[in-house]
Design a protein around this motif. Structure first.
Motif, PDB file in Angstrom:
ATOM      1  N   VAL A 202       1.018  -1.015   0.129  1.00 36.83           N
ATOM      2  CA  VAL A 202      -0.097  -0.021   0.012  1.00 36.83           C
ATOM      3  C   VAL A 202       0.948   1.101  -0.085  1.00 36.83           C
ATOM      4  CG1 VAL A 202      -1.730   1.342   1.434  1.00 36.83           C
ATOM      5  CG2 VAL A 202      -1.880  -1.195   1.193  1.00 36.83           C
ATOM      6  N   LYS A 203       0.449   2.057  -0.901  1.00 44.40           N
ATOM      7  CA  LYS A 203       1.652   3.304  -1.106  1.00 44.40           C
ATOM      8  C   LYS A 203       0.421   4.323  -1.820  1.00 44.40           C
ATOM      9  CE  LYS A 203       4.785   3.202  -3.916  1.00 44.40           C
ATOM     10  NZ  LYS A 203       5.996   2.706  -4.685  1.00 44.40           N
ATOM     11  N   THR A 204       1.121   5.684  -1.555  1.00 47.18           N
ATOM     12  CA  THR A 204       0.483   6.861  -2.255  1.00 47.18           C
ATOM     13  C   THR A 204       1.352   7.447  -2.989  1.00 47.18           C
ATOM     14  OG1 THR A 204       0.537   8.244  -0.181  1.00 47.18           O
ATOM     15  CG2 THR A 204      -1.213   7.061  -0.501  1.00 47.18           C
ATOM     16  N   ASP A 205       2.737   7.440  -3.088  1.00 45.71           N
ATOM     17  CA  ASP A 205       3.583   7.991  -4.103  1.00 45.71           C
ATOM     18  C   ASP A 205       4.147   6.764  -4.822  1.00 45.71           C
ATOM     19  OD1 ASP A 205       3.369  10.414  -2.723  1.00 45.71           O
ATOM     20  OD2 ASP A 205       5.205  10.269  -1.492  1.00 45.71           O
ATOM     21  N   PHE A 206       3.945   7.181  -6.123  1.00 46.43           N
ATOM     22  CA  PHE A 206       4.490   6.314  -7.171  1.00 46.43           C
ATOM     23  C   PHE A 206       5.800   6.924  -7.958  1.00 46.43           C
ATOM     24  CE2 PHE A 206       0.423   5.007  -5.684  1.00 46.43           C
ATOM     25  CZ  PHE A 206       0.558   3.397  -5.952  1.00 46.43           C
ATOM     26  N   CYS A 207       6.541   6.187  -8.504  1.00 47.61           N
ATOM     27  CA  CYS A 207       7.611   6.712  -9.772  1.00 47.61           C
ATOM     28  C   CYS A 207       7.046   6.606 -11.151  1.00 47.61           C
ATOM     29  CB  CYS A 207       8.856   5.866  -9.837  1.00 47.61           C
ATOM     30  SG  CYS A 207       9.592   5.932  -7.859  1.00 47.61           S
ATOM     31  N   PRO A 208       7.676   7.572 -11.891  1.00 45.37           N
ATOM     32  CA  PRO A 208       7.227   7.645 -13.366  1.00 45.37           C
ATOM     33  C   PRO A 208       7.290   6.153 -13.975  1.00 45.37           C
ATOM     34  CG  PRO A 208       8.475   9.523 -12.796  1.00 45.37           C
ATOM     35  CD  PRO A 208       8.710   8.550 -11.652  1.00 45.37           C
ATOM     36  N   GLY A 209       6.309   5.800 -14.683  1.00 39.98           N
ATOM     37  CA  GLY A 209       6.259   4.421 -15.250  1.00 39.98           C
ATOM     38  C   GLY A 209       5.837   3.311 -14.236  1.00 39.98           C
ATOM     39  N   GLU A 210       5.738   3.467 -13.060  1.00 43.78           N
ATOM     40  CA  GLU A 210       5.338   2.362 -12.022  1.00 43.78           C
ATOM     41  C   GLU A 210       3.826   2.150 -12.171  1.00 43.78           C
ATOM     42  OE1 GLU A 210       5.725   1.305  -7.475  1.00 43.78           O
ATOM     43  OE2 GLU A 210       6.309   3.334  -7.784  1.00 43.78           O
ATOM     44  N   ALA A 211       3.709   0.965 -12.072  1.00 45.36           N
ATOM     45  CA  ALA A 211       1.963   0.353 -12.347  1.00 45.36           C
ATOM     46  C   ALA A 211       1.730   0.823 -10.889  1.00 45.36           C
ATOM     47  CB  ALA A 211       1.977  -1.098 -12.481  1.00 45.36           C
TER      48      ALA A 211
END
Length: 629
Positions: free
Chosen positions: A209-218
């Motif tokens: 569970v997370k709310t910060d994603f990297c560019p291109g991450e699903a």
């Protein structure tokens, strides 16, 4: 793959069943009379026992009529999946009657019942069935319900999972011993509102569970905690990270927004990419999920946000150096890139070479590692060499650093090396002198020493015997050995700290007798020859000008005389007169020509010795002695 598809189908089927409404809660029928057994006149409903009767007008309004006596009777049931721990809203219309005009209390205390049950099978027998398990939803006596239609609305929380909703009256008393009585229950407009919820979170492909994603991450939406829905709706909104403006609508899932089934786990990145929409870096996204259980519940909404962070970050920073209150150097550094998701790492390093930033030249770390967009390092010394090491990193950013060497000195203002001199004396003509440094805005060290000053000169270095130098934390000092009246001395006062080097003032003075006190003792006062700050460049003040002042005329003078002198510059800022009590008065002056200055003391000046200070615009000072008769 087939197993996965089958499991998904079963989950969707159970979800649709779980989100069901009561089928034909109005009990509409295609026939009258016995419509709950083999004829299947009442869609979705069957007899649990007996032969319930369809009442009313077929095609307009029909309802169920049920009887009970002697522990037998009739009942109706429908399929409904109640889930333990959820809260449902159950409503229906009901009324109760008996077949005799004056029933006794035994009859009237018979009950009308609504239950959830498992293992309930239909039968035309009037024997009340015994389900494998059941829970009471609602129960009232005939007296409590009455013969008028009453709408009942209640909340129900199952203690287990149940598959049937069951209505029936129950009169356990024997009819023949109670006037051939029976009770009658009529029921209509049955509805159960399921507890539809809209619950979800975001997670990555691994389920974290997370709310910060990297560019291109699903980016996955996990809605398995939603309940009771048979369709859902997803909206996408966004705004730049860090903005406080309203989110702007972007797109929705599907062509009309609604998708059949339960939410489950959705790969938002793939789903919206198929609709030619991608989640871009540098934005905060708001996902609005609505769930529904049609036709019972039309809209239940919840909103969550996630961010797609940038995968680059700059370690650049600015810094400001200052002299701290404790006299050491402080440096405050501020990161230039404060993008979301970046960790700021700061360290102060000491080196063995000015300007060096290499690991080879590094002696070690000074103080603790710090974090945050702005940090302050304190306790630095001008005698050491430092550099700031600043690194940035994050989930989407690999380590990147900048090293910046610090200068060894820092400027500070409003300092002073000046001091006051105050005398005291005994009757033998020997004196002692106390000096008090003027205040500085930060801590400084003090050095005091006393020398002979022939003719008021401060150039010599002959110490007055038995008056050792005094150092280093006291802003006051006292000299008391071998000092005599009318002899010229000078005191050298030096200050320094970790911010800047040595600066000093030399002040020439002698102690003279100015009359007698009321008790007849000599009145000793200080006569100063010159007050001239000698501040080195590292204090950012140095006068390269040489100003000359001629003798005062007349001298001695009376308090009403106009006193004049000649000077070689027009750069005079002010003239001050200092009396024997060290009281300073600023007086007006007139420029007669390029060389001549005149001033009037005024009649309030008493007889005595005064010091006239001529202060120039660069703060240089020339002093002259003036005697007033």
């Amino acid at each position: 793959m087939r197993k996965i598809i089958l499991t998904t189908m079963l989950v969707l089927f159970y979800g649709v069943m779980m989100g069901q409404c009561v089928t034909n809660g109005a009990l509409n029928s295609t026939c009258s009379g016995d419509g709950f057994n083999g004829a299947n006149c009442v869609s979705g409903w069957t007899a649990s026992h007996g032969t319930p009767t369809v009442m009313g007008t077929v095609g307009s309004n029909t309802w169920a009529w049920l009887w009970s006596h002697s522990n037998g009777g009739e009942g109706i049931m429908t399929n409904y999946n109640f889930e333990a721990g959820r809260t449902y809203q159950v409503s229906f219309r009901v009324r109760a009657t008996t077949n005799i005009s004056n029933p006794n209390n035994t009859v009237l205390n018979s009950t009308l019942n609504v239950r959830a049950a498992n293992g309930l099978t239909g039968s035309s027998s009037t024997t009340i069935p015994t389900p494998t398990s059941s829970q009471n939803i609602w129960s009232r006596t005939v007296t409590q319900v009455g013969s008028n239609w009453t709408t009942v609305t209640l909340s129900y929380s199952p203690n287990a999972n149940y598959s049937r909703l069951w209505f029936y009256p129950l009169m356990t008393a024997n009819s023949s011993t109670n006037g051939s009585a029976q009770i009658q229950m009529e029921v209509d407009d049955i509805a159960v509102t399921p507890p539809v919820t809209s619950e979800f979170n975001f997670q990555n492909a691994g389920g974290t569970v997370k709310t910060d994603f990297c560019p291109g991450e699903a980016i996955f939406l996990n809605g398995t905690n939603s309940f009771g829905e048979n369709q859902y709706y997803i909206d996408v909104w966004r705004r730049p990270i860090g903005s406080t403006n309203a989110f702007q609508w972007q797109t929705q899932l599907g062509t009309n927004g609604w998708t059949a089934g339960q939410v489950g786990v959705l790969n938002l990145s793939n789903i919206f990419a198929a609709q030619n929409y991608t989640f871009a870096a540098g934005y905060e996204y708001q996902i609005k999920l609505a769930t529904a259980s049609t036709p019972c519940v039309t809209w239940v909404e919840s909103t969550r946000t996630f961010r797609v962070l940038n995968n680059t970050a700059s370690p650049a920073f600015t810094y400001v150096m200052s002299c701290a209150a404790n006299g050491t150097i402080s440096v405050t550094a501020t990161a230039l890139d404060t993008s979301a998701g970046i960790n700021q790492w700061w360290a102060l390093m000491e080196t063995n070479t000015p300007g060096a930033i290499s690991d080879a030249a590094t002696i070690g770390q000074v103080g603790a590692i710090q974090s945050g967009n702005t940090v302050t390092f304190t306790g630095l010394s001008r005698t050491k060499n430092y550099y700031i090491k600043h690194g940035v990193y994050g989930n989407c950013v690999t380590w990147n650093e900048q090293r910046t060497a610090l200068p060894q000195t820092v400027s500070w203002s409003n300092y002073t090396t000046n001091f006051n001199v105050a005398p005291s004396a005994n009757l033998n003509g020997t004196v002692n002198v106390t000096v008090q440094a003027h205040n500085n805005p930060v801590f400084v060290y003090h050095h005091w020493s006393i020398f002979y000053a022939p003719n008021g000169s401060t150039a010599g270095n002959t110490n007055v015997p038995n008056n050792p130098d005094q150092c280093c934390n006291s802003a006051t000092a006292t000299f008391s050995n071998n000092l005599i009246v009318n002899e010229w001395y000078y005191i050298k006062h030096g200050i320094w700290n970790d911010c800047s080097g040595w600066g000093e003032t030399r002040k020439a003075f002698r102690v003279v007798i100015q009359g007698l006190t009321a008790g007849g003792s000599p009145n000793y006062v200080i006569e100063e020859m010159v007050v001239s700050p000698e501040d080195p460049n590292n204090f950012n003040k140095s006068s390269k000008n040489t100003f000359e002042v001629s003798a005062l005329s007349p001298n001695p003078a009376s308090s009403t005389d106009v006193v004049s002198f000649k000077t070689n510059t027009k750069e005079i800022e002010s003239i001050q007169v200092v009396d024997f009590m060290n009281t300073t008065e600023k007086i007006k002056f007139n420029r007669i020509n390029d060389e001549t200055i005149e001033f009037n003391l005024g009649s309030n000046h008493k007889s005595g010795i005064y010091i006239v200070k001529v202060i120039y615009k660069d703060q240089s000072v020339v002093t002259k002695k003036l005697v007033i008769q």
